[in-house]
Design a protein around this motif. Sequence first.
Motif, PDB file in Angstrom:
ATOM      1  N   LYS A 139       0.817  -1.210   0.000  1.00 46.59           N
ATOM      2  CA  LYS A 139       0.000   0.000   0.000  1.00 46.59           C
ATOM      3  C   LYS A 139       0.854   1.264   0.000  1.00 46.59           C
ATOM      4  O   LYS A 139       0.547   2.232  -0.702  1.00 46.59           O
ATOM      5  N   SER A 140       1.935   1.224   0.762  1.00 49.64           N
ATOM      6  CA  SER A 140       2.774   2.428   0.895  1.00 49.64           C
ATOM      7  C   SER A 140       3.400   2.853  -0.438  1.00 49.64           C
ATOM      8  O   SER A 140       3.672   4.032  -0.652  1.00 49.64           O
ATOM      9  N   PHE A 141       3.631   1.891  -1.355  1.00 45.37           N
ATOM     10  CA  PHE A 141       4.213   2.236  -2.660  1.00 45.37           C
ATOM     11  C   PHE A 141       3.304   3.183  -3.437  1.00 45.37           C
ATOM     12  O   PHE A 141       3.768   4.019  -4.197  1.00 45.37           O
ATOM     13  N   MET A 142       1.992   2.966  -3.272  1.00 45.88           N
ATOM     14  CA  MET A 142       1.028   3.719  -4.074  1.00 45.88           C
ATOM     15  C   MET A 142       1.125   5.212  -3.822  1.00 45.88           C
ATOM     16  O   MET A 142       0.838   6.015  -4.707  1.00 45.88           O
ATOM     17  N   SER A 143       1.525   5.586  -2.611  1.00 46.22           N
ATOM     18  CA  SER A 143       1.488   7.011  -2.294  1.00 46.22           C
ATOM     19  C   SER A 143       2.820   7.712  -2.543  1.00 46.22           C
ATOM     20  O   SER A 143       2.956   8.898  -2.279  1.00 46.22           O
ATOM     21  N   ALA A 157       0.679  12.326  -7.732  1.00 43.97           N
ATOM     22  CA  ALA A 157      -0.409  12.350  -8.713  1.00 43.97           C
ATOM     23  C   ALA A 157      -0.939  10.939  -8.935  1.00 43.97           C
ATOM     24  O   ALA A 157      -2.135  10.721  -9.142  1.00 43.97           O
ATOM     25  N   HIS A 158      -0.021   9.963  -8.876  1.00 45.04           N
ATOM     26  CA  HIS A 158      -0.382   8.575  -9.153  1.00 45.04           C
ATOM     27  C   HIS A 158      -1.413   8.071  -8.149  1.00 45.04           C
ATOM     28  O   HIS A 158      -2.429   7.488  -8.528  1.00 45.04           O
ATOM     29  N   VAL A 159      -1.173   8.295  -6.886  1.00 41.38           N
ATOM     30  CA  VAL A 159      -2.107   7.798  -5.866  1.00 41.38           C
ATOM     31  C   VAL A 159      -3.463   8.496  -5.998  1.00 41.38           C
ATOM     32  O   VAL A 159      -4.507   7.871  -5.859  1.00 41.38           O
ATOM     33  N   ASP A 160      -3.457   9.793  -6.328  1.00 41.96           N
ATOM     34  CA  ASP A 160      -4.726  10.497  -6.518  1.00 41.96           C
ATOM     35  C   ASP A 160      -5.536   9.857  -7.641  1.00 41.96           C
ATOM     36  O   ASP A 160      -6.747   9.769  -7.582  1.00 41.96           O
ATOM     37  N   GLY A 161      -4.827   9.405  -8.668  1.00 36.76           N
ATOM     38  CA  GLY A 161      -5.525   8.816  -9.809  1.00 36.76           C
ATOM     39  C   GLY A 161      -6.074   7.432  -9.545  1.00 36.76           C
ATOM     40  O   GLY A 161      -7.098   7.050 -10.106  1.00 36.76           O
TER      41      GLY A 161
END
Lengths: 491, 491
Positions: free
Chosen positions: B72-76, B80-84
């Motif tokens: 999960k931590s990679f996503m943030s 911009a990526h995590v927002d998408g």
Amino acid sequence: MSKEITARSEEYAKWYNDLVIKGGLADYSAVRGCMVIKPYGFALWEAMRDVLDVKFKETGHQNAYFPLLIPKSFMSKEAAHVDGFAKECAVVTHHRLKNDPNGGGVIVDPEAKLEEELIIRPTSETIIWNTYKDWIQSYRDLPLLINQWANVVRWEMRTRLFLRTAEFLWQEGHTAHATAEEAIAETEQMLNVYGDFAEQYMAVPVIRGVKSASERFAGAVETYCVEALMQDGKALQAGTSHFLGQNFAKAFDVQFSNKENKLDYVWATSWGVSTRLIGGLIMVHSDDQGLVLPPRIAPLQVVIVPIYKGADQKTALDEKVNVIVAELKKAGIRVKYDDNDNNRPGWKFAEYEMKGVPVRIAIGARDLENNVAEVARRDTKEKMSLSLDGLAGRISELLEEIQTNLFTRAKNFRDEHITRVDTFEEFQKVLDEKTGFVSAHWDGTAETEEKIKELTKATIRCIPLDNPQEAGTCVLTGKPSKERVLFARAY
Amino acid sequence: MSKEITARSEEYAKWYNDLVIKGGLADYSAVRGCMVIKPYGFALWEAMRDVLDVKFKETGHQNAYFPLLIPKSFMSKEAAHVDGFAKECAVVTHHRLKNDPNGGGVIVDPEAKLEEELIIRPTSETIIWNTYKDWIQSYRDLPLLINQWANVVRWEMRTRLFLRTAEFLWQEGHTAHATAEEAIAETEQMLNVYGDFAEQYMAVPVIRGVKSASERFAGAVETYCVEALMQDGKALQAGTSHFLGQNFAKAFDVQFSNKENKLDYVWATSWGVSTRLIGGLIMVHSDDQGLVLPPRIAPLQVVIVPIYKGADQKTALDEKVNVIVAELKKAGIRVKYDDNDNNRPGWKFAEYEMKGVPVRIAIGARDLENNVAEVARRDTKEKMSLSLDGLAGRISELLEEIQTNLFTRAKNFRDEHITRVDTFEEFQKVLDEKTGFVSAHWDGTAETEEKIKELTKATIRCIPLDNPQEAGTCVLTGKPSKERVLFARAY
């Protein structure tokens, strides 16, 4: 050499890991138990997959694709199946992340909880048989012969690259038939597809047999398997083919009207091989210098290394080698000309030895004058000077010789490591000292099987097909037995 | 006909669904938003995949495989990526099921909670760039050109078979480069691979362009796309290629020492097409009788239907047809002889029309006498009587004619549906009545883009590459503009 490999005699498990990682096949990932399959390893998997895919299609199967996620309730519909897989299921419970209102980065949104949890498929019998219910009404819809190439997840606690990973790639065939006989014939056909593939392409000799009841797939009536022997004397299951009876048809209510217009439950099979095969391949053929790959599935069969001083020699070599490369390609050989300036020939020799490329051709200025090249076999390390005339034809033959030699070598080793024993003392001694398969009488009970496993760490690998019937007494209990079975310690 | 299809004029969305399901391409599954890709649909995907895979390899890419699950931590790490993607992530929180001690079947074991939740990949930039960190040290490791064929999950609330499903199959290329220029050249190269594939194989004309900032991939500096037009006048994005700048290299700290031995962040691209392409393919070519598939990717290019009374006529037909089948196969044509007794010729005609097989050959006893066969084109429904002599050659030509005709027909339709407008009244009128792409001036702001979307449901599909520069005023705000962009309602 820049990349040192642990010797097999020193620590076999470490040697194996060194080969996988330094040979560029796979690597650990940031996710517990999951691996990254690197380009060279994936090319090997592609080569294996492509051969199998043709064999599946030749035997009448079609590929399809079923969902990755399975409703939790499906898992419990077949009682034995859920017992086998429940302990290792990755469970999806939510469908959204959100920013932590307390500024702790991104968190799981508690409001996005799924009504029913979903399981990442550990195998697809349940979702597929739930689908087959809609696809099968009449005997005219049978047989239904489908295969899927997919990723699956089984939450293993102790993982090893290729051999046991939380996520792995595989194919799973799922077929439906009108009669038990047809389903059994399919199960046996696919076992032979696996056996022939292992022997003819991977050069890995296998024993074809059936599992004891305790070792059956969760939900199967009979599990057929092909078993291979590794260099360290441990066995590895290289593929399984299951006769599922009517278990899944009953669990998912899949009935068909037969030719007499009566309703009956459908008969099922499933069968699969996985990226685990790559682990077996490595442990059958490779050595302390690196991988040894059988030519028929080697991503690269021949590498050509130029040896030169200065640009003039290089130009002359390029000219000739380009012709050779074209001839080899025309003969259907996967060849690479490595003229990368950054690495010396010695480095390249070690690198391609590590990567298990079956044939290396080295060619220098003097070779050109003499119209020859130095050709080295990876399997025997033999070197020979071959004429450049007709080289492609000779290399084609050589690749076949290597393929045959690898199989013969592995088969001799395997055959030497099947030992008949009649006492439990011998049984233990063979396992500890000689290793390999032990052929012994067993009283046929799960209790004895379990007891032997506790005492020796050996399991029944299989009861070979066409096993000779022979009266004897169980190696542990002394009770009467009608046939020998094969025990071994296993991966 | 046994399988009725809704007419396009009646309800386009229902027509589409009828084709997917009754044409045997895919079906709904028991899992919300996930589909089953049936054998015929999967064969179509395989045909498309095989062409693309060769093109990727020809342009120097290698396949690899990265984990399905992402911490999960990679996503943030890339903002911009995590927002998408955060809103549509399937989250794994547990790794075991167990039997409910209260007898309620199988439940999630609360003791098997993961320390850190895992996300099923919605796309793999994060896990891949986390891996590239270990693979890239020096400019000698660049460019790194890798592609992955995989399944991904995006939790969509409103799903449609192929067009928008929670799980879909795709390929995702991820490359790393030493300079921005090289990365941009790669991005453009892959856009052209997609564009050429769409036009030459799918017979789908596409406009190549870049997205507006609002429509960019989450984490991209520039998103290139190919946009196609469906028969109902709506656009469909058929592939994207992203220039990611140094965003992911910075998020995952991927630096390399360049030729001057200085550390710099790596430049990145990613690019992908998915099973969504199949939805577009259907909506560009098919008609009220069923699918129309372009010969170059049709799983079956030719079907032969025998017309006979009694066993004698059948035997005579079989003998001749087997020769024809062998000739067609020798010419590389994918052909099936459907002599199944259970179905009448009329049923077969309708069935293969539904399935979009490009050429149907019907042959009866009288045809045999006259040494001819009746050949029907799926695209124009034209029928012709062709001599059996040299039939394979003529069919090969015919398949190419059909391929060309499908492309020309689709291109004419597309070109007729690009309308230049200069007022907002015209803009709305074209979208509502004529439909298709609207070429209009826009003031370049996200606010205007959003406002136009609110008012008309149209989005900016792309700013075409090599777009002519032309002074004008924004169709909504009247502010100055330097070029027209393409708007459309879209899938």
